[in-house]
Design an enzyme around this catalytic site. Structure first.
Site, mmCIF file in Angstrom:
data_model
loop_
_atom_site.group_PDB
_atom_site.id
_atom_site.type_symbol
_atom_site.label_atom_id
_atom_site.label_comp_id
_atom_site.label_asym_id
_atom_site.label_seq_id
_atom_site.Cartn_x
_atom_site.Cartn_y
_atom_site.Cartn_z
ATOM 1 N N VAL A 28 1.072 -1.173 -0.032
ATOM 2 C CA VAL A 28 0.054 0.009 0.131
ATOM 3 C C VAL A 28 0.941 0.718 0.205
ATOM 4 O O VAL A 28 2.219 1.765 0.991
ATOM 5 C CB VAL A 28 -0.837 -0.035 1.138
ATOM 6 C CG1 VAL A 28 -2.148 1.409 1.358
ATOM 7 C CG2 VAL A 28 -1.884 -1.135 1.035
ATOM 8 N N ALA B 36 4.219 4.157 2.870
ATOM 9 C CA ALA B 36 3.583 2.961 2.598
ATOM 10 C C ALA B 36 4.111 1.720 3.144
ATOM 11 O O ALA B 36 4.728 1.889 4.508
ATOM 12 C CB ALA B 36 4.539 2.898 1.133
ATOM 13 N N LYS B 37 3.315 1.009 2.679
ATOM 14 C CA LYS B 37 3.736 -0.295 3.785
ATOM 15 C C LYS B 37 3.721 -1.635 3.183
ATOM 16 O O LYS B 37 2.423 -1.650 2.122
ATOM 17 C CB LYS B 37 3.047 -0.001 4.956
ATOM 18 C CG LYS B 37 3.427 -1.215 6.206
ATOM 19 C CD LYS B 37 4.639 -0.379 7.167
ATOM 20 C CE LYS B 37 5.338 -1.325 7.899
ATOM 21 N NZ LYS B 37 5.981 -0.785 8.507
ATOM 22 N N GLY B 38 4.514 -3.058 3.188
ATOM 23 C CA GLY B 38 3.616 -3.863 2.712
ATOM 24 C C GLY B 38 3.296 -5.679 3.942
ATOM 25 O O GLY B 38 3.759 -5.474 5.173
ATOM 26 N N ASP C 37 10.464 -5.683 8.680
ATOM 27 C CA ASP C 37 8.974 -4.849 9.191
ATOM 28 C C ASP C 37 8.916 -6.009 10.372
ATOM 29 O O ASP C 37 10.085 -7.229 9.856
ATOM 30 C CB ASP C 37 8.126 -4.594 8.752
ATOM 31 C CG ASP C 37 7.097 -3.587 10.330
ATOM 32 O OD1 ASP C 37 7.399 -3.126 10.918
ATOM 33 O OD2 ASP C 37 6.316 -4.204 10.653
#
Ligand code: NAD
Length: 448
Positions: free
Chosen positions: A90, A135-137, A176
């Site tokens: 995202v 952003a992040k996944g 992460d």
């Protein structure tokens, strides 16, 4: 009217039982936020927008994410069966620069969680004034159940599925929860193979041998320490005699524990997903880190005078400094009243709900918010990205000095604004981050 609208919204996402339950809409909203971090992230925007008198259009703009990608990841398992995993990437905002944010591998990861984490990355980069967006996944998987080969195939296929989404000038992932430098190396290699050349700048948190930065692995812990030290200087608190409790003993929790232990601080409890250990006189962190690195759970460690403590109880132990460094939604309205410390230093992203924040504020507990406290990771990720682009690498002293300069200066800005506006450190951090972003949106305008 408003109550009915909220009830309807809750019906969409929330179990029928709760919607029907005889509790007020405020309580239901809080429960909704506790199970859905995206709702929580949006609520935080509402709270700050009201305090700042933010333009309504900008608020609308900030509450939506720019792009979300859902991918299906088929993997041949070692036993010959096929398993399909779901993954996400995202981008919340690229208004101030390319997206930046980690990738987590965990069994409960879902799109709303990743959206919330992407939003928090936007605020974090803006608060530090880095030229990056948020952003992040994530991949919905329990990596402990995969062999190393299966984990590599999963990582490479996930990278391949999101490959047009990421890149040094688009969106740069990082580690992460449950991801590490080896996983970043596989992402970098997969991306580079597709491009036909080495592209180290596509991820940060890589091993040093392939373009990683010294100091990146311990950066979030180091940043937590610099921010805590800056706060202690402001409120005249000597760190050494304080009792410290840390939830989470991975990259963030383990590193801050190590740093504080080396500085002579007393850490009375730590936990991992299995639960934790408590010792009134303090734990031997070196022994526990060695135990962890040999793939053991903390609950199985036998130490003289060490007592088992659950992840729930560790948060309400009497201490001076509590560091939640595991996952989101740990301090909620249900346990906030029982939190018994002077300072909460948020190592994890989103560990405290807005409802809990109100209670903690009334109790006089100082909460150092995630977007400030744990920003050391993204800051050194930014240094790694710059080093990769320039193919010129810095020494550890420079990394730590520049990290300290940026974090202490952000802390000063937040602290001063919180005094000026009589607001919590969280509200002050959000005000700085959101006003910078609002200015950028205003200057760029809305396309077309
Ligand atoms: P990690 O995987 O290295 O460690 C996570 C720790 O939390 C482990 O000890 C694990 O056992 C424990 N844990 C996992 N699920 C749990 C649960 N349900 N209940 C209790 N404990 C649980 O992850 P990390 O990189 O240390 O990240 C921890 C938190 O810090 C996350 O919220 C992450 O988003 C945030 N964060 C990480 C970085 C970074 O650089 N790694 C930077 C900023 C913020």
């Amino acid at each position: 009217m408003l109550e009915n609208k909220k009830k309807e919204q809750m019906k969409i996402i929330y179990p029928e039982a709760l919607v029907a339950a005889d509790v007020s809409v405020t309580v239901k909203e809080e429960l909704l936020m506790e199970t859905n971090p995206f709702e929580m992230a949006k609520k935080q925007i509402d709270i700050v927008a009201e305090k700042m008198g933010l333009n309504n259009n900008i608020k609308k703009f900030l509450k939506r994410v720019e792009r979300s990608l859902i991918v299906s990841i088929p993997i041949k398992m070692n036993d010959g069966t096929l398993k399909i995993f779901e993954g996400y990437r995202v981008q919340h905002s690229t208004v101030r620069g390319p997206g930046k944010g980690g990738i987590r591998f965990a069994p409960n990861v879902n799109l709303d969680e990743v959206k919330a984490l992407a939003i928090w990355m936007t605020w974090k980069c803006s608060l530090l004034n880095l030229p990056l967006g948020g952003a992040k996944g994530g991949v919905c998987v329990d990596p402990r159940k995969l062999s190393k080969e299966e984990l590599e195939r999963l990582t490479r296929r996930y990278t391949s599925e999101i490959i047009n989404f990421i890149g040094p000038d688009k969106d740069i992932p990082a580690p992460d929860v449950n991801t590490n430098p080896q996983i970043m190396a596989w992402i970098m290699d997969t991306y580079s193979m597709h491009k036909g050349r080495a592209v180290p700048g596509v991820v940060t948190g890589k091993p040093i041998e392939i373009g990683g930065s010294v100091g990146r692995e311990s950066a979030t812990g180091m940043g937590l320490f610099f921010v805590l030290e800056a706060l202690c200087n402001k409120i005249n608190l000597d760190l050494n005699p304080q009792d410290i409790v840390i939830q989470g003993f991975g990259n963030v929790g383990g590193n801050i524990a190590k740093i504080l232990y080396e500085k002579g601080c007393k850490i009375i409890a730590v936990s991992d997903i299995s639960g934790g250990l408590y010792a009134k006189g303090g734990l031997n962190i070196d022994q526990l880190l060695k135990w962890r690195d040999e793939s053991n759970y903390l609950k199985d460690f036998q130490g003289k005078g060490y007592k088992f403590v659950s992840n729930e109880d560790i948060l309400t132990l009497k201490c001076d400094i509590l560091i939640p460094a595991a996952i989101e939604n740990q301090i909620t309205r249900s346990n906030a009243n029982r939190i018994n410390c002077k300072i909460i230093l948020e190592g994890a992203n989103g560990p405290t709900t807005p409802g809990a924040d109100n209670i903690l504020e009334k109790k006089g507990i100082i909460v150092v918010p995630d977007i400030l406290a744990n920003a050391g990771g993204v800051c050194v990720s930014y240094f790694e990205y710059i080093q990769d682009i320039h193919s010129y690498f810095w020494k550890l002293e420079r990394i730590n000095q520049e990290l300290k300069n940026i974090l202490v200066s952000a802390f000063e800005d937040v602290y001063n604004l919180s005094k000026e506006k009589n607001a919590s450190l969280r509200i002050a951090s959000y005000m700085i981050a959101i006003s910078r972003l609002a200015k950028a949106i205003e200057l760029r305008g809305i396309f077309p």
